[in-house]
Motif scaffolding. Structure first.
Motif, PDB file in Angstrom:
ATOM      1  N   VAL A 107      13.959 -31.481  -1.726  1.00  0.00           N
ATOM      2  CA  VAL A 107      14.103 -30.286  -1.657  1.00  0.00           C
ATOM      3  C   VAL A 107      14.190 -31.006   0.171  1.00  0.00           C
ATOM      4  O   VAL A 107      12.919 -31.196   0.002  1.00  0.00           O
ATOM      5  CB  VAL A 107      13.426 -29.253  -1.996  1.00  0.00           C
ATOM      6  N   SER A 108      15.591 -30.688   0.793  1.00  0.00           N
ATOM      7  CA  SER A 108      15.097 -30.958   2.135  1.00  0.00           C
ATOM      8  C   SER A 108      15.552 -30.381   2.589  1.00  0.00           C
ATOM      9  O   SER A 108      14.552 -29.483   4.161  1.00  0.00           O
ATOM     10  CB  SER A 108      16.366 -32.164   1.955  1.00  0.00           C
ATOM     11  N   ARG A 109      15.819 -28.826   2.106  1.00  0.00           N
ATOM     12  CA  ARG A 109      16.081 -27.426   2.933  1.00  0.00           C
ATOM     13  C   ARG A 109      16.827 -25.920   1.966  1.00  0.00           C
ATOM     14  O   ARG A 109      17.161 -26.923   1.139  1.00  0.00           O
ATOM     15  CB  ARG A 109      17.670 -27.409   3.771  1.00  0.00           C
ATOM     16  N   PHE A 110      16.049 -25.500   2.195  1.00  0.00           N
ATOM     17  CA  PHE A 110      15.305 -24.027   1.661  1.00  0.00           C
ATOM     18  C   PHE A 110      16.306 -23.155   2.755  1.00  0.00           C
ATOM     19  O   PHE A 110      15.394 -22.657   3.805  1.00  0.00           O
ATOM     20  CB  PHE A 110      14.502 -23.991   1.297  1.00  0.00           C
ATOM     21  N   TYR A 111      17.239 -22.780   1.853  1.00  0.00           N
ATOM     22  CA  TYR A 111      17.635 -20.457   2.900  1.00  0.00           C
ATOM     23  C   TYR A 111      17.885 -19.934   2.061  1.00  0.00           C
ATOM     24  O   TYR A 111      18.841 -20.303   1.215  1.00  0.00           O
ATOM     25  CB  TYR A 111      19.111 -21.514   4.004  1.00  0.00           C
ATOM     26  N   ASP A 112      17.332 -18.427   3.035  1.00  0.00           N
ATOM     27  CA  ASP A 112      18.019 -17.683   2.505  1.00  0.00           C
ATOM     28  C   ASP A 112      18.667 -17.138   3.559  1.00  0.00           C
ATOM     29  O   ASP A 112      17.843 -16.202   4.582  1.00  0.00           O
ATOM     30  CB  ASP A 112      16.806 -16.586   2.079  1.00  0.00           C
ATOM     31  N   PRO A 113      20.139 -16.758   3.413  1.00  0.00           N
ATOM     32  CA  PRO A 113      20.613 -16.058   4.587  1.00  0.00           C
ATOM     33  C   PRO A 113      20.925 -14.541   4.709  1.00  0.00           C
ATOM     34  O   PRO A 113      21.221 -14.516   5.949  1.00  0.00           O
ATOM     35  CB  PRO A 113      22.789 -16.606   4.176  1.00  0.00           C
ATOM     36  N   SER A 114      20.534 -14.296   3.287  1.00  0.00           N
ATOM     37  CA  SER A 114      19.509 -12.468   3.709  1.00  0.00           C
ATOM     38  C   SER A 114      19.390 -11.772   4.234  1.00  0.00           C
ATOM     39  O   SER A 114      19.466 -11.050   5.693  1.00  0.00           O
ATOM     40  CB  SER A 114      19.954 -12.058   2.819  1.00  0.00           C
ATOM     41  N   VAL A 115      18.166 -12.341   5.048  1.00  0.00           N
ATOM     42  CA  VAL A 115      16.800 -12.934   5.765  1.00  0.00           C
ATOM     43  C   VAL A 115      16.996 -13.559   7.237  1.00  0.00           C
ATOM     44  O   VAL A 115      15.348 -13.403   7.322  1.00  0.00           O
ATOM     45  CB  VAL A 115      15.426 -12.390   5.005  1.00  0.00           C
ATOM     46  N   GLN A 116      18.099 -14.718   6.760  1.00  0.00           N
ATOM     47  CA  GLN A 116      17.937 -16.035   7.633  1.00  0.00           C
ATOM     48  C   GLN A 116      16.356 -16.380   7.639  1.00  0.00           C
ATOM     49  O   GLN A 116      15.695 -17.164   8.649  1.00  0.00           O
ATOM     50  CB  GLN A 116      17.659 -15.474   8.890  1.00  0.00           C
ATOM     51  N   PHE A 117      16.050 -16.663   6.577  1.00  0.00           N
ATOM     52  CA  PHE A 117      14.780 -17.524   6.242  1.00  0.00           C
ATOM     53  C   PHE A 117      14.876 -19.212   5.858  1.00  0.00           C
ATOM     54  O   PHE A 117      15.397 -19.965   4.922  1.00  0.00           O
ATOM     55  CB  PHE A 117      14.355 -16.909   4.907  1.00  0.00           C
ATOM     56  N   LEU A 118      14.467 -19.974   6.537  1.00  0.00           N
ATOM     57  CA  LEU A 118      15.112 -21.566   6.539  1.00  0.00           C
ATOM     58  C   LEU A 118      13.182 -22.249   6.407  1.00  0.00           C
ATOM     59  O   LEU A 118      12.408 -22.167   7.220  1.00  0.00           O
ATOM     60  CB  LEU A 118      15.736 -22.151   7.370  1.00  0.00           C
ATOM     61  N   LEU A 119      13.463 -23.243   5.573  1.00  0.00           N
ATOM     62  CA  LEU A 119      12.277 -24.157   5.388  1.00  0.00           C
ATOM     63  C   LEU A 119      13.028 -25.512   5.581  1.00  0.00           C
ATOM     64  O   LEU A 119      14.046 -26.059   4.469  1.00  0.00           O
ATOM     65  CB  LEU A 119      11.564 -24.147   4.177  1.00  0.00           C
ATOM     66  N   GLN A 120      12.827 -26.462   5.927  1.00  0.00           N
ATOM     67  CA  GLN A 120      12.993 -27.795   5.925  1.00  0.00           C
ATOM     68  C   GLN A 120      12.149 -28.753   5.710  1.00  0.00           C
ATOM     69  O   GLN A 120      11.068 -28.380   6.249  1.00  0.00           O
ATOM     70  CB  GLN A 120      13.514 -28.447   6.883  1.00  0.00           C
ATOM     71  N   PHE A 121      12.353 -30.149   4.839  1.00  0.00           N
ATOM     72  CA  PHE A 121      11.048 -30.954   4.549  1.00  0.00           C
ATOM     73  C   PHE A 121      11.149 -31.743   4.694  1.00  0.00           C
ATOM     74  O   PHE A 121      13.307 -32.430   4.893  1.00  0.00           O
ATOM     75  CB  PHE A 121      10.630 -31.186   3.223  1.00  0.00           C
ATOM     76  N   GLU A 122      10.593 -32.831   4.847  1.00  0.00           N
ATOM     77  CA  GLU A 122      11.221 -34.449   4.924  1.00  0.00           C
ATOM     78  C   GLU A 122      10.966 -35.299   3.608  1.00  0.00           C
ATOM     79  O   GLU A 122      10.105 -34.705   2.954  1.00  0.00           O
ATOM     80  CB  GLU A 122       9.756 -35.110   5.234  1.00  0.00           C
ATOM     81  N   VAL A 123      11.639 -35.842   3.303  1.00  0.00           N
ATOM     82  CA  VAL A 123      11.412 -36.746   1.249  1.00  0.00           C
ATOM     83  C   VAL A 123      11.547 -37.992   1.610  1.00  0.00           C
ATOM     84  O   VAL A 123      11.967 -38.371   2.538  1.00  0.00           O
ATOM     85  CB  VAL A 123      13.575 -35.891   0.954  1.00  0.00           C
TER      86      VAL A 123
END
Length: 162
Positions: A107-123
């Protein structure tokens, strides 16, 4: 004046932080897999590296996205199975149900647009090698609102050691 050389991080804190944040993805998917499903307006955009180790799915689908693929978990997903090292889910592509299995490490990115929550990862690379540079953790907190109602992005870069 002599310049001090930075100490080497033998604890690998960046990698530990990435693993901890992947735990957030795992917990969110477990909640989505519960009988109640996703609460409220929550939904997820999950981006992953299709060539990362242990990613599996129909070859035609993965070939169509040779680098990254983003899936949406909102209304039409079935058999979501979050496990210790990854998750599997059935989604419809072109009206056909297709099963994907994705390790959290892909997983390189996880986003919940309903609350503008974003995590980005190095893979790690498709060959399982670590990323070329040291991993950097990027977390964008929920956007704050300024007095005029516009979204304001808060950056954590000023707190990172350079």
């Amino acid at each position: 004046m002599a310049q001090d050389t930075p100490a080497q991080d033998l604890m690998h804190y960046e990698a530990m932080a990435q693993d901890a944040m992947r735990g957030v993805v795992k917990a969110a998917l477990k909640r989505a897999a519960a009988p109640e499903g996703l609460p409220g307006a929550h939904h997820f955009y999950v981006t992953f590296k299709t060539k990362a180790p242990d990613v599996s799915g129909p070859r035609d689908l993965l070939d169509k996205y040779p680098d990254e693929m983003t899936i949406v978990l909102q209304h039409q997903y079935w058999d979501l199975e979050p496990a210790d090292t990854g998750f599997a889910v059935t989604l419809q592509f072109g009206g056909q149900p297709k099963r994907l299995s994705v390790p959290y490490a892909a997983v390189s990115r996880f986003y919940d647009p309903s609350v503008q929550f974003l995590l980005q990862f190095e893979v790690a690379g498709a060959d399982g090698a670590p990323p070329a540079q040291e991993p950097e953790t990027a977390v964008e907190p929920p956007a704050e609102r300024s007095d005029d109602g516009e979204a304001k992005v808060v950056s954590l870069d000023q707190f990172r050691k350079k």
